[in-house]
Design a protein around this motif. Structure first.
Motif, PDB file in Angstrom:
ATOM      1  N   GLN A 254     -23.652   5.761  49.466  1.00 40.40           N
ATOM      2  CA  GLN A 254     -22.957   5.110  48.358  1.00 40.40           C
ATOM      3  C   GLN A 254     -21.914   6.046  47.738  1.00 40.40           C
ATOM      4  O   GLN A 254     -20.803   5.635  47.428  1.00 40.40           O
ATOM      5  CB  GLN A 254     -23.971   4.665  47.293  1.00 40.40           C
ATOM      6  CG  GLN A 254     -23.341   3.916  46.127  1.00 40.40           C
ATOM      7  CD  GLN A 254     -24.381   3.479  45.108  1.00 40.40           C
ATOM      8  OE1 GLN A 254     -25.594   3.735  45.266  1.00 40.40           O
ATOM      9  NE2 GLN A 254     -23.922   2.803  44.061  1.00 40.40           N
ATOM     10  N   ALA A 255     -22.281   7.331  47.586  1.00 37.87           N
ATOM     11  CA  ALA A 255     -21.322   8.290  47.025  1.00 37.87           C
ATOM     12  C   ALA A 255     -20.176   8.549  47.996  1.00 37.87           C
ATOM     13  O   ALA A 255     -19.020   8.721  47.585  1.00 37.87           O
ATOM     14  CB  ALA A 255     -22.036   9.596  46.687  1.00 37.87           C
ATOM     15  N   SER A 256     -20.472   8.559  49.297  1.00 34.20           N
ATOM     16  CA  SER A 256     -19.429   8.810  50.292  1.00 34.20           C
ATOM     17  C   SER A 256     -18.401   7.691  50.344  1.00 34.20           C
ATOM     18  O   SER A 256     -17.257   7.917  50.777  1.00 34.20           O
ATOM     19  CB  SER A 256     -20.057   8.996  51.682  1.00 34.20           C
ATOM     20  OG  SER A 256     -20.928  10.103  51.708  1.00 34.20           O
ATOM     21  N   THR A 258     -17.089   6.240  47.792  1.00 30.32           N
ATOM     22  CA  THR A 258     -16.253   6.240  46.586  1.00 30.32           C
ATOM     23  C   THR A 258     -14.804   6.504  47.004  1.00 30.32           C
ATOM     24  O   THR A 258     -14.512   7.497  47.668  1.00 30.32           O
ATOM     25  CB  THR A 258     -16.718   7.338  45.618  1.00 30.32           C
ATOM     26  OG1 THR A 258     -18.106   7.133  45.322  1.00 30.32           O
ATOM     27  CG2 THR A 258     -15.899   7.304  44.338  1.00 30.32           C
ATOM     28  N   LYS A 261     -11.124  10.865  45.687  1.00 31.51           N
ATOM     29  CA  LYS A 261     -11.620  12.124  46.235  1.00 31.51           C
ATOM     30  C   LYS A 261     -12.449  12.901  45.219  1.00 31.51           C
ATOM     31  O   LYS A 261     -13.569  13.333  45.522  1.00 31.51           O
ATOM     32  CB  LYS A 261     -10.441  12.971  46.719  1.00 31.51           C
ATOM     33  CG  LYS A 261     -10.839  14.368  47.166  1.00 31.51           C
ATOM     34  CD  LYS A 261      -9.628  15.207  47.516  1.00 31.51           C
ATOM     35  CE  LYS A 261     -10.034  16.636  47.847  1.00 31.51           C
ATOM     36  NZ  LYS A 261      -8.864  17.479  48.181  1.00 31.51           N
ATOM     37  N   ARG A 264     -15.695  11.194  44.339  1.00 31.74           N
ATOM     38  CA  ARG A 264     -16.626  11.271  45.468  1.00 31.74           C
ATOM     39  C   ARG A 264     -17.253  12.658  45.547  1.00 31.74           C
ATOM     40  O   ARG A 264     -18.466  12.796  45.756  1.00 31.74           O
ATOM     41  CB  ARG A 264     -15.890  10.930  46.760  1.00 31.74           C
ATOM     42  CG  ARG A 264     -16.770  10.981  47.992  1.00 31.74           C
ATOM     43  CD  ARG A 264     -16.084  10.440  49.227  1.00 31.74           C
ATOM     44  NE  ARG A 264     -14.856  11.163  49.537  1.00 31.74           N
ATOM     45  CZ  ARG A 264     -13.650  10.659  49.427  1.00 31.74           C
ATOM     46  NH1 ARG A 264     -13.471   9.423  48.978  1.00 31.74           N
ATOM     47  NH2 ARG A 264     -12.586  11.386  49.744  1.00 31.74           N
ATOM     48  N   SER A 265     -16.432  13.683  45.393  1.00 29.55           N
ATOM     49  CA  SER A 265     -16.959  15.048  45.447  1.00 29.55           C
ATOM     50  C   SER A 265     -17.959  15.299  44.333  1.00 29.55           C
ATOM     51  O   SER A 265     -19.009  15.942  44.540  1.00 29.55           O
ATOM     52  CB  SER A 265     -15.802  16.052  45.365  1.00 29.55           C
ATOM     53  OG  SER A 265     -14.910  15.891  46.448  1.00 29.55           O
ATOM     54  N   LEU A 268     -21.316  13.453  45.182  1.00 25.25           N
ATOM     55  CA  LEU A 268     -22.082  14.134  46.226  1.00 25.25           C
ATOM     56  C   LEU A 268     -22.662  15.453  45.723  1.00 25.25           C
ATOM     57  O   LEU A 268     -23.776  15.841  46.104  1.00 25.25           O
ATOM     58  CB  LEU A 268     -21.184  14.386  47.438  1.00 25.25           C
ATOM     59  CG  LEU A 268     -20.775  13.141  48.249  1.00 25.25           C
ATOM     60  CD1 LEU A 268     -19.751  13.493  49.296  1.00 25.25           C
ATOM     61  CD2 LEU A 268     -22.012  12.508  48.913  1.00 25.25           C
ATOM     62  N   GLU A 302     -25.325  14.292  55.208  1.00 25.34           N
ATOM     63  CA  GLU A 302     -24.074  13.745  54.650  1.00 25.34           C
ATOM     64  C   GLU A 302     -23.095  13.389  55.769  1.00 25.34           C
ATOM     65  O   GLU A 302     -22.459  12.322  55.746  1.00 25.34           O
ATOM     66  CB  GLU A 302     -23.466  14.777  53.703  1.00 25.34           C
ATOM     67  CG  GLU A 302     -22.170  14.376  53.062  1.00 25.34           C
ATOM     68  CD  GLU A 302     -21.569  15.499  52.232  1.00 25.34           C
ATOM     69  OE1 GLU A 302     -20.358  15.428  51.946  1.00 25.34           O
ATOM     70  OE2 GLU A 302     -22.297  16.445  51.871  1.00 25.34           O
ATOM     71  N   SER A 317     -14.516   5.531  54.315  1.00 26.60           N
ATOM     72  CA  SER A 317     -15.069   5.841  53.000  1.00 26.60           C
ATOM     73  C   SER A 317     -14.271   5.209  51.860  1.00 26.60           C
ATOM     74  O   SER A 317     -14.825   4.888  50.803  1.00 26.60           O
ATOM     75  CB  SER A 317     -15.124   7.359  52.797  1.00 26.60           C
ATOM     76  OG  SER A 317     -13.832   7.907  52.861  1.00 26.60           O
ATOM     77  N   ASP A 318     -12.957   5.020  52.038  1.00 32.45           N
ATOM     78  CA  ASP A 318     -12.158   4.397  50.983  1.00 32.45           C
ATOM     79  C   ASP A 318     -11.986   2.902  51.188  1.00 32.45           C
ATOM     80  O   ASP A 318     -11.159   2.276  50.524  1.00 32.45           O
ATOM     81  CB  ASP A 318     -10.791   5.076  50.887  1.00 32.45           C
ATOM     82  CG  ASP A 318     -10.041   5.047  52.211  1.00 32.45           C
ATOM     83  OD1 ASP A 318     -10.595   4.545  53.203  1.00 32.45           O
ATOM     84  OD2 ASP A 318      -8.890   5.538  52.247  1.00 32.45           O
TER      85      ASP A 318
END
Length: 844
Positions: A254-256, A258, A261, A264-265, A268, A302, A317-318
């Motif tokens: 789910q976080a990946s 996002t 950038k 997302r970082s 994670l 990850e 991811s986007d």
């Protein structure tokens, strides 16, 4: 143990030798190709670095100047820090060998390549790459090689393996291809808008030559190879991995996904902290080792989450599809004072490109073993830390920045105008303001747009795109267009392709797997072409053609072509003429050996004036042409007049006016300007000018003052009569060569007489008084023939003989002599007898 093997490679002999040089290295190979020799060594540290989590590999490439029989320039006369060429070659060696080390290898490893002999024909970078693989293959390092490398060119439609430097000048491609036995592992090069199919054909040609190098390395390893080290791979804690997977896979995925950038970082990072708190309590024994183990397992999870999602869902991811390009916004003219600028934004990657135009004095001078050269197009890439939200020192450009800038430069260079048509030095600077993948390709797009904004007449716009690859364990693959930084980090390939609508201009490929097949390359190339066309369409919405006018802040360059033989006339002795032009007009002037003169100025009027002066200087002088001149020196016999900068001629006193002139200074003054006509150029290139000819005088006999006996006094003389005065004319085209011979008696006596205020009367010599008419006519004919062939100036007595306009002794001269013989010696006006008798009496 000394071993040497050779094989045919690209039509020439390639040899590998070991056991003779650098024997204490873990692996050392001398590669010879023609007369080019490269020594490559591979060494490792004795103990591993347990604290690092990456491969500690460094590659160095150095070109020794002695290899080409040269002494380095500069004060110290020795090699200094590596130049861009050496840095780029080190990157070319590093990129294909790095993925072939085990993931667990933590020994400091260093590969060094020295060029010790260079023949100027065979490029040493290819030998260094093959030699690095050979040195690692025969060493005890756990290298999953060997690999081979080859350069491919194409001249007149035919592919050439390892072309010479001369062939590369005529080639429409320069591509380095490295590969293993199974597949291609690295590509680097440039081309002149070739098609994707042309590139694949180049790969096919390279494939056979690569296999020859690999076979030779394997045979060398059998003869002189060392036993490979055994790497102790840490056992994976499967229990830890399973527990992390069960508890955090969903939240990691789910976080990946996002889109942003930084967000997302951050997400994670928070999940990683939760995993550490859960599996590494504060009271854990050997907490450091446990913490390292948990971080490695989390990183692996990850990576696996996102890769599986892309392969399964064909989404990223986007949220984009596999071939979808991020949103693009473009602007031009964003900086008011620069000569051209553009802001290119693609997703979260942003490049600010600016163009500066200069003269040939701003060219980059290069000095290496290939010889001295200059570069009139420069592209510099900067990657400041704020572009990725980091804090670090601002240093000089690193290897990555040099490599990315060179890749963008190769992409843009094929569409630039020829220097003869656009004589500017062009510098493009790309500052990366944001980075989330593919910043080098954003530089290509920004550079292309900024060049058009600056008015540089590029042939076509150029765009670039970065492709990625995800390969599953079951053989499934996904090719990604316009990859993010995360996809670059977690993926298996970074494939950059730049070009115009016509074709590819630059290409670069790095992989993290054993290799890619030809079919996969073909798919990636086609997908990259579609993405490139989309980006070019978006760029065209803002600017599609170069501007007709340069920026008002850019310098103007006027280019004219002169004969190389006339360059000395523009420069002048000691640079006097060109310095005078620069001082008068305020322009900068660059002169090339080919005769191209570039006039640089922001003032169009000043540039036109400088061009006019140079054209006058180099225009061929024509007899009968009228020039505007300025008096530079006045003598008793005339004036030296400058009709062009540094070009002077003599206006004799008889050519200044139709009337008699007693003192030249009474008639003209220093610095006075007036029109003069060029009436003659003698054999030594000295100019004879006339002022009175401009006023319309028809006969050189008009305005002649005479004595009572009919002899001329200061009258005009013909060209032949002036031969005796040639010593008074300036030699060549300068002003300082005309004084030679002024101490000759004829001029000295005449000047003394004039200083006394007594115009010396030219009287017949005694020789002529004793001859009758028949002998005089015969002598006159002989004298005329002798004058026509005489290389040296005439005698003084010839200069004293009056002549008519055709150069013949005047009839008046003959009549006067006859009259004198009939009348006898002339009486002095005082009644004291003839002058000759009085002189004899005084002597007695």
């Amino acid at each position: 143990m000394k071993c040497s093997l050779q094989t045919e490679f690209g039509g020439r002999s390639l040899s590998f030798e070991t056991g003779r040089m650098a024997r204490q290295a873990n692996g050392a190979v001398v590669v010879t190709y023609g007369d080019t020799v490269v020594l490559v060594t591979a060494c490792r540290a004795s103990e591993p670095r347990e604290e690092v989590s990456f491969l500690p590999l460094t590659v160095e490439y150095r070109e020794r100047f002695y290899s080409a029989g040269k002494i380095p320039g500069g004060f110290f006369k020795r090699e200094g820090r590596p130049g861009d060429r050496e840095t780029l070659t080190a990157r070319i060696i590093d990129r294909p060998i790095r993925p072939l080390f085990p993931n667990a290898w933590r020994y400091e490893t260093q590969v060094i390549a020295f060029v010790v002999s260079a023949d100027g024909l065979n490029e040493p970078d290819i030998l260094a790459l093959n030699g690095a693989s050979a040195a690692l293959t025969i060493s005890d390092l756990p290298f999953d090689g060997p690999i081979g490398a080859v350069r491919i060119g194409r001249v007149a439609g035919d592919f050439v393996v390892n072309p010479s430097r001369a062939q590369l000048d005529d080639s429409d491609m320069d591509i380095i291809i490295a590969g293993s036995r199974e597949a291609i592992v690295m590509v680097e090069g440039s081309a002149k808008e070739i098609s994707e199919e042309d590139f694949l054909q180049a790969v096919d040609v390279a494939r056979g030559e690569i296999d020859k190098s690999i076979e030779l390395q394997l045979e060398l390893a059998k003869l002189a190879g060392h036993k490979k080290l055994t790497i102790q791979t840490a056992e994976t804690d499967l229990t830890l991995c399973n527990e992390l997977d069960a508890r955090f896979r969903a939240t990691i995925l789910q976080a990946s996904l996002t889109p942003e950038k930084m967000a997302r970082s951050t997400a994670l990072r928070e999940i990683r902290c939760q995993a550490i708190e859960a599996f590494v309590p504060e009271d854990t024994e050997d907490r450091g080792a446990r913490l390292k183990e948990v971080k490695a397992a989390f990183k692996s999870l990850e990576k696996d989450c996102l890769r599986q999602y892309i392969l399964r869902e064909s989404k990223r991811s986007d949220g984009r599809g596999l071939s979808e390009i991020r949103p693009i916004t473009t602007e031009v003219g964003v900086l008011p004072r620069v000569h051209g600028s553009a802001l290119f934004t693609r997703g979260e990657t942003q490049a600010l490109a600016s163009v500066t135009l200069g003269s040939s004095r701003d060219e980059q001078m290069l000095d290496n073993i290939a010889g001295e050269s200059s570069q009139h197009f420069l592209l510099h890439y900067n990657f400041p830390p704020f572009s990725v939200g980091e804090v670090r020192f601002l240093r000089g450009p690193g290897r990555r920045e040099i490599g990315h800038g060179t890749l963008a430069e190769r992409a843009v260079r094929p569409v630039l105008p020829e220097k003869e048509n656009f004589p500017y030095t062009i510098r493009v600077v790309s500052d990366i303001l944001e980075s989330n993948g593919s910043s080098s390709m954003a530089t290509v797009c920004g550079a292309s747009m900024s060049l058009m904004d600056a008015g540089v007449p590029i042939r076509e716009p150029v765009a670039g795109i970065a492709m990625g690859l995800i390969a599953g364990d079951d053989g499934t693959t996904a090719v990604l267009s316009d990859i993010l930084g995360l996809e670059d980090h977690l993926g298996d390939m970074d494939f950059k392709v730049a070009g115009s609508r016509r074709g590819i201009t630059a290409i670069q490929m790095d992989i993290k797997m054993s290799g890619v097949s030809r079919d996969l390359l073909h798919k990636a190339l086609e997908q990259a072409r579609e993405g490139r066309m989309f980006i070019l369409d978006e760029m065209d919405r803002t600017i599609s053609q170069f501007r007709e006018e340069l920026s008002k802040h850019a310098p103007r360059i006027l280019s004219i072509k002169i004969s190389p033989d006339r360059i000395k006339d523009v420069i002048g002795p000691g640079g006097k003429v060109i310095k005078g032009i620069i001082a008068e007009t305020g322009v900068d002037i660059d002169i090339e050996d080919t005769g191209i003169v570039n006039i640089v100025s922001n003032d169009a009027v000043a540039a036109d004036r400088a061009r006019e002066i140079i054209e006058q200087l180099t225009e061929e002088l024509e007899i009968g042409t009228v020039y505007m001149g300025e008096v530079k020196r006045i003598e008793s016999y005339g004036a030296f007049v400058e009709i062009r900068p540094g070009v002077e001629g003599l206006v004799h006193v008889t050519e200044l006016a139709d009337h008699y002139i007693k003192n030249v200074s009474d008639e003209i003054s220093y610095g006075e300007k007036f029109e003069v006509k060029l009436i003659d150029i003698d054999r030594q290139g000295r100019l004879k000018l006339s002022r009175k000819a401009v006023a319309g005088s028809e006969s050189p006999e008009e305005g002649v003052a005479q004595d009572d006996d009919g002899w001329e006094r200061g009258g005009a003389r013909s060209r032949d009569d002036d031969r005796g005065r040639d010593r008074d004319y300036p030699r060549g085209r300068g002003r300082d060569g005309g004084d030679r011979g002024r101490e000759r008696h004829g001029d000295r006596d005449r000047d003394r007489a004039r200083s006394r205020g007594d115009r010396s009367r030219s009287r017949p010599s005694r020789d002529y008084q004793d001859r009758d008419d028949r002998d005089r006519n015969r002598s006159r004919e002989r004298s005329r023939d002798r004058d026509r062939s005489r290389p040296e100036p005439a005698r003084d007595r010839d200069r004293e003989r009056p002549r008519d306009r055709d150069g013949e002794p005047s009839d008046r001269d003959v009549r006067t002599r006859r009259r004198r013989r009939r009348r006898g010696p002339r009486e002095d006006s005082s009644g004291n007898g003839s002058r000759s008798e009085r002189s004899r009496g005084e002597r007695r």
